[in-house]
Structures are given as structure tokens and as C-alpha cells.
Design a protein around this motif. Sequence first.
Motif, PDB file in Angstrom:
ATOM      1  N   GLU A 162       8.297  -4.385   3.858  1.00 22.92           N
ATOM      2  CA  GLU A 162       8.150  -5.387   2.803  1.00 22.92           C
ATOM      3  C   GLU A 162       7.029  -5.027   1.829  1.00 22.92           C
ATOM      4  OE1 GLU A 162       9.121  -8.715   0.572  1.00 22.92           O
ATOM      5  OE2 GLU A 162      10.197  -7.735   2.205  1.00 22.92           O
ATOM      6  N   PRO A 163       5.862  -4.576   2.316  1.00 25.96           N
ATOM      7  CA  PRO A 163       4.830  -4.147   1.361  1.00 25.96           C
ATOM      8  C   PRO A 163       5.298  -3.005   0.473  1.00 25.96           C
ATOM      9  CG  PRO A 163       3.869  -4.520   3.511  1.00 25.96           C
ATOM     10  CD  PRO A 163       5.358  -4.596   3.704  1.00 25.96           C
ATOM     11  N   ALA A 164       6.040  -2.065   1.049  1.00 24.88           N
ATOM     12  CA  ALA A 164       6.552  -0.961   0.235  1.00 24.88           C
ATOM     13  C   ALA A 164       7.518  -1.477  -0.815  1.00 24.88           C
ATOM     14  CB  ALA A 164       7.241   0.073   1.120  1.00 24.88           C
ATOM     15  N   ALA A 165       8.306  -2.501  -0.454  1.00 21.92           N
ATOM     16  CA  ALA A 165       9.292  -3.038  -1.385  1.00 21.92           C
ATOM     17  C   ALA A 165       8.641  -3.598  -2.635  1.00 21.92           C
ATOM     18  CB  ALA A 165      10.123  -4.127  -0.696  1.00 21.92           C
ATOM     19  N   ALA A 166       7.438  -4.149  -2.507  1.00 20.16           N
ATOM     20  CA  ALA A 166       6.743  -4.677  -3.686  1.00 20.16           C
ATOM     21  C   ALA A 166       6.465  -3.557  -4.684  1.00 20.16           C
ATOM     22  CB  ALA A 166       5.439  -5.361  -3.273  1.00 20.16           C
ATOM     23  N   ALA A 167       6.029  -2.403  -4.186  1.00 23.13           N
ATOM     24  CA  ALA A 167       5.766  -1.267  -5.062  1.00 23.13           C
ATOM     25  C   ALA A 167       7.060  -0.716  -5.636  1.00 23.13           C
ATOM     26  CB  ALA A 167       5.022  -0.184  -4.291  1.00 23.13           C
ATOM     27  N   LEU A 255       3.465   9.171 -12.627  1.00 23.11           N
ATOM     28  CA  LEU A 255       2.953   7.908 -12.084  1.00 23.11           C
ATOM     29  C   LEU A 255       3.367   7.804 -10.626  1.00 23.11           C
ATOM     30  CD1 LEU A 255       1.709   4.991 -12.532  1.00 23.11           C
ATOM     31  CD2 LEU A 255       4.065   4.253 -12.954  1.00 23.11           C
ATOM     32  N   VAL A 256       2.422   7.376  -9.778  1.00 20.86           N
ATOM     33  CA  VAL A 256       2.714   7.075  -8.378  1.00 20.86           C
ATOM     34  C   VAL A 256       2.613   5.562  -8.203  1.00 20.86           C
ATOM     35  CG1 VAL A 256       2.053   7.430  -5.974  1.00 20.86           C
ATOM     36  CG2 VAL A 256       1.722   9.278  -7.649  1.00 20.86           C
ATOM     37  N   ALA A 257       3.655   4.943  -7.652  1.00 20.16           N
ATOM     38  CA  ALA A 257       3.638   3.496  -7.393  1.00 20.16           C
ATOM     39  C   ALA A 257       3.771   3.287  -5.895  1.00 20.16           C
ATOM     40  CB  ALA A 257       4.776   2.803  -8.137  1.00 20.16           C
ATOM     41  N   MET A 258       2.736   2.723  -5.264  1.00 24.65           N
ATOM     42  CA  MET A 258       2.778   2.569  -3.810  1.00 24.65           C
ATOM     43  C   MET A 258       2.086   1.294  -3.362  1.00 24.65           C
ATOM     44  SD  MET A 258       0.168   5.653  -2.703  1.00 24.65           S
ATOM     45  CE  MET A 258       0.481   5.411  -0.941  1.00 24.65           C
ATOM     46  N   GLY A 259       2.497   0.828  -2.180  1.00 28.38           N
ATOM     47  CA  GLY A 259       1.953  -0.403  -1.628  1.00 28.38           C
ATOM     48  C   GLY A 259       0.562  -0.205  -1.067  1.00 28.38           C
ATOM     49  N   THR A 260      -0.168  -1.307  -0.932  1.00 25.40           N
ATOM     50  CA  THR A 260      -1.520  -1.248  -0.388  1.00 25.40           C
ATOM     51  C   THR A 260      -1.572  -1.648   1.077  1.00 25.40           C
ATOM     52  OG1 THR A 260      -2.002  -3.507  -1.096  1.00 25.40           O
ATOM     53  CG2 THR A 260      -2.545  -1.733  -2.617  1.00 25.40           C
ATOM     54  N   ALA A 261      -0.455  -2.011   1.664  1.00 24.31           N
ATOM     55  CA  ALA A 261      -0.393  -2.319   3.090  1.00 24.31           C
ATOM     56  C   ALA A 261       1.020  -2.056   3.559  1.00 24.31           C
ATOM     57  CB  ALA A 261      -0.774  -3.774   3.362  1.00 24.31           C
ATOM     58  N   GLY A 262       1.158  -1.568   4.775  1.00 23.95           N
ATOM     59  CA  GLY A 262       2.496  -1.260   5.276  1.00 23.95           C
ATOM     60  C   GLY A 262       2.597  -1.527   6.753  1.00 23.95           C
ATOM     61  N   ARG A 263       3.514  -0.851   7.388  1.00 23.71           N
ATOM     62  CA  ARG A 263       3.722  -1.051   8.812  1.00 23.71           C
ATOM     63  C   ARG A 263       2.496  -0.628   9.605  1.00 23.71           C
ATOM     64  NH1 ARG A 263       9.900   1.321   9.095  1.00 23.71           N
ATOM     65  NH2 ARG A 263      10.889  -0.476   8.124  1.00 23.71           N
ATOM     66  N   THR A 264       2.332  -1.249  10.760  1.00 21.15           N
ATOM     67  CA  THR A 264       1.200  -0.906  11.620  1.00 21.15           C
ATOM     68  C   THR A 264       1.646  -0.024  12.771  1.00 21.15           C
ATOM     69  OG1 THR A 264       1.538  -2.952  12.858  1.00 21.15           O
ATOM     70  CG2 THR A 264      -0.054  -2.998  11.067  1.00 21.15           C
ATOM     71  N   GLY A 265       2.902   0.366  12.782  1.00 19.40           N
ATOM     72  CA  GLY A 265       3.421   1.210  13.854  1.00 19.40           C
ATOM     73  C   GLY A 265       3.302   2.675  13.541  1.00 19.40           C
ATOM     74  N   GLU A 283      -4.106  13.392  -9.112  1.00 14.79           N
ATOM     75  CA  GLU A 283      -4.374  13.762 -10.488  1.00 14.79           C
ATOM     76  C   GLU A 283      -3.687  12.800 -11.457  1.00 14.79           C
ATOM     77  OE1 GLU A 283      -6.135  16.535 -11.716  1.00 14.79           O
ATOM     78  OE2 GLU A 283      -6.874  16.822  -9.678  1.00 14.79           O
ATOM     79  N   GLN A 284      -2.653  12.130 -10.985  1.00 15.12           N
ATOM     80  CA  GLN A 284      -1.868  11.226 -11.814  1.00 15.12           C
ATOM     81  C   GLN A 284      -2.337   9.771 -11.625  1.00 15.12           C
ATOM     82  OE1 GLN A 284      -0.731  13.155  -9.406  1.00 15.12           O
ATOM     83  NE2 GLN A 284       0.444  14.789 -10.380  1.00 15.12           N
ATOM     84  N   PRO A 285      -1.980   8.887 -12.553  1.00 19.44           N
ATOM     85  CA  PRO A 285      -2.255   7.464 -12.350  1.00 19.44           C
ATOM     86  C   PRO A 285      -1.538   6.953 -11.102  1.00 19.44           C
ATOM     87  CG  PRO A 285      -1.641   7.897 -14.620  1.00 19.44           C
ATOM     88  CD  PRO A 285      -1.362   9.148 -13.866  1.00 19.44           C
ATOM     89  N   VAL A 286      -2.169   6.015 -10.414  1.00 18.00           N
ATOM     90  CA  VAL A 286      -1.582   5.411  -9.217  1.00 18.00           C
ATOM     91  C   VAL A 286      -1.516   3.904  -9.420  1.00 18.00           C
ATOM     92  CG1 VAL A 286      -1.788   5.043  -6.730  1.00 18.00           C
ATOM     93  CG2 VAL A 286      -2.502   7.238  -7.734  1.00 18.00           C
ATOM     94  N   LEU A 287      -0.318   3.344  -9.282  1.00 19.83           N
ATOM     95  CA  LEU A 287      -0.146   1.897  -9.364  1.00 19.83           C
ATOM     96  C   LEU A 287      -0.163   1.353  -7.943  1.00 19.83           C
ATOM     97  CD1 LEU A 287       0.458  -0.561 -11.203  1.00 19.83           C
ATOM     98  CD2 LEU A 287       2.875  -0.176 -10.705  1.00 19.83           C
ATOM     99  N   ALA A 288      -1.249   0.661  -7.580  1.00 14.15           N
ATOM    100  CA  ALA A 288      -1.404   0.092  -6.244  1.00 14.15           C
ATOM    101  C   ALA A 288      -0.916  -1.346  -6.262  1.00 14.15           C
ATOM    102  CB  ALA A 288      -2.864   0.156  -5.803  1.00 14.15           C
ATOM    103  N   VAL A 289       0.083  -1.631  -5.438  1.00 16.75           N
ATOM    104  CA  VAL A 289       0.747  -2.932  -5.466  1.00 16.75           C
ATOM    105  C   VAL A 289       0.622  -3.608  -4.114  1.00 16.75           C
ATOM    106  CG1 VAL A 289       2.898  -4.166  -5.951  1.00 16.75           C
ATOM    107  CG2 VAL A 289       2.409  -1.994  -7.123  1.00 16.75           C
ATOM    108  N   ASN A 290       0.021  -4.791  -4.110  1.00 17.27           N
ATOM    109  CA  ASN A 290      -0.076  -5.583  -2.891  1.00 17.27           C
ATOM    110  C   ASN A 290       1.254  -6.265  -2.619  1.00 17.27           C
ATOM    111  OD1 ASN A 290      -0.813  -8.108  -1.199  1.00 17.27           O
ATOM    112  ND2 ASN A 290      -2.689  -6.902  -1.169  1.00 17.27           N
TER     113      ASN A 290
END
Length: 297
Positions: A162-167, A255-265, A283-290
Motif C-alpha cells: 500500500e505505501p508503494a501504491a501511493a508513490a 525522476l524517481v518516485a518511491m514510498g517512504t514506508a513499506g513492508r516490514t517483512g 543524482e536525479q530528483p526523488v519524489l518521496a511519497v508517504n
Amino acid sequence: MYDTILVPTDGSDHAVRAAEHARYLARTFDATIHVVTVVDVEAAGGAFDAGGVDEAFVHRLESEGERTVGEIESLLDDAEAVETAVLRGEPSEAILEYAAEHDAELLAMGTHGRTGVRRYVAGSVTERVIRLADAPVLTVRATERSSASDYDDVLIPTDGSEPAAAAVDHGLEIAGRTGARVHAVNVVDVGGLGATPDYTVPAELLSELRSQGEAATEAVADRARDAGLKATTAVKEGHPARDIVQYADDNDVDLVAMGTAGRTGLNRYLLGSTTERVVRHAEQPVLAVNARNRIDD
């Protein structure tokens, strides 16, 4: 999706580069840009006067802040709408409060700033904003690869959570507006699977994790293709942050778009600490999405 973009600045090269990307996205989404700088009177005065500072000193700090904001405003003079402010307080708190009060839907920040009085875009402050902001945070380092040209390739790391889905939502929205190719990538965290360095991961487990990664990346690619975008997928085995950064370099990602929290497994590379490592080294911009920044259907 982005009607209001907030650009905190201290005048550093990193903050200027972040403003350039904010300008690009403002044009893409027809958004208003807010440029702010923070005068941390307590931090500035503490080094010189344990008893406090006088108004003249504060006035000098605020005048410097106005010049700093003005430099960014001049860079954005062709944007449709720009608002500016000089704030007082602890930097991350002032930035977060301003973002909330003005319903900012995206923050664009440099990941390293000047030391000394004007230091609030240093990595630690940016990372705190990433963790606490109610909006995605675009982080930018002033590097040769981070110039604010068109976004032709967008990388979306995913584990299907679900966190990845936000990104994924945000990455696809930006790719759709810019016509970018989507790269959906999964990294099987081999290093995190074993208790000791010489541990050999069972082939059956690796096969299962690769299958999960393929399903997650194909789901993203299918959404991209349904939107009329080109998409490619990759599943790798290695160390997540390092391999995400390497993939971005090897494939000329913009551009890199990635979540700020994910699975704990086992497959946990979207944890905040990994995203923070990507933010520091990409080196590229990173979009951090909660995860709470999921776009409503």
C-alpha cells in the motif's frame, strides 16, 4: 493534482535546482508556487549572544531572507503565479506549518544546504520534512544529472504494498502529464534475507520473491500502458537503495518516485531509511511519497 507547490530555500545551489524542478512541474500542472525561507533567530543568535539578540540583528536576518527569496522569485518570473514569505522559527517546523496552512500539495527541497546560520535545507531537515509532511516531497541535489529538463523516464520502485501504491499513483500522474516512459522496478533484498554474510538464500525463496516482484512490477506497467504510456519492468536481486540508484543512472532516469514506508517483512526496501539513502545518493530528483498521500480514485 498539484495546484500549490512549496519551495523552501536558503539560496544554496541545491535549493535553486529544486526551484527549477518546481517551475517545471508548475508549468506542467498549472500550479501556483510559494517560495519561503526560514529565519531561525534562536539558532543564529545562540552562537553570538546567550542573552538574546536585538531587533537590528533580526532585521538583518530577515533582510537576508528577503534577498534569498527574491533570487528564487526572479528565477520563477515566468511562472503564472508566485507567492513569497520570510518565516521565523525552527526550519522544519516552520516549513511544515506553512505547507499545512496553504494546502501545499507538493514540496520541492534541496537535500543539502549551507552550513552555519542558513543551513535548513541540510539533509537532516529535509528528511524530517519528508517524514512529517502531509504532501509528497521532491528532493533535489545539484548534480550534472539533475538539470530540470523534460521528464522522459520515470522510475517507480515497487513491492506491491500500500505505501508503494501511493508513490505509483504520483509517479504515473507525472509520467502521464509529461509523456515519460515508466520503469517499474523491484529489488529483492538479498542482504536482508540472511542472518549472516555467508548465508545462502534458498533457491525456492528467491524464486518466490522474484515472482512476487514480477507481479508487482507488471501491475504498475499495466496501469501505465492502460494510460497510453510506454513501460518497462525489472526485478533485481541485491541491495535496494544501491541498486535503485544504479538503475536510475544506467537508464538515464529523470525522476524517481518511491514510498517512504513499506513492508516490514523480507521484501522491505521501501522502508523510510532506504528511501532516505536514495534521497542522499541519487543524482536525479526523488519524489518521496508517504502512504497517506495516496491519490483518491
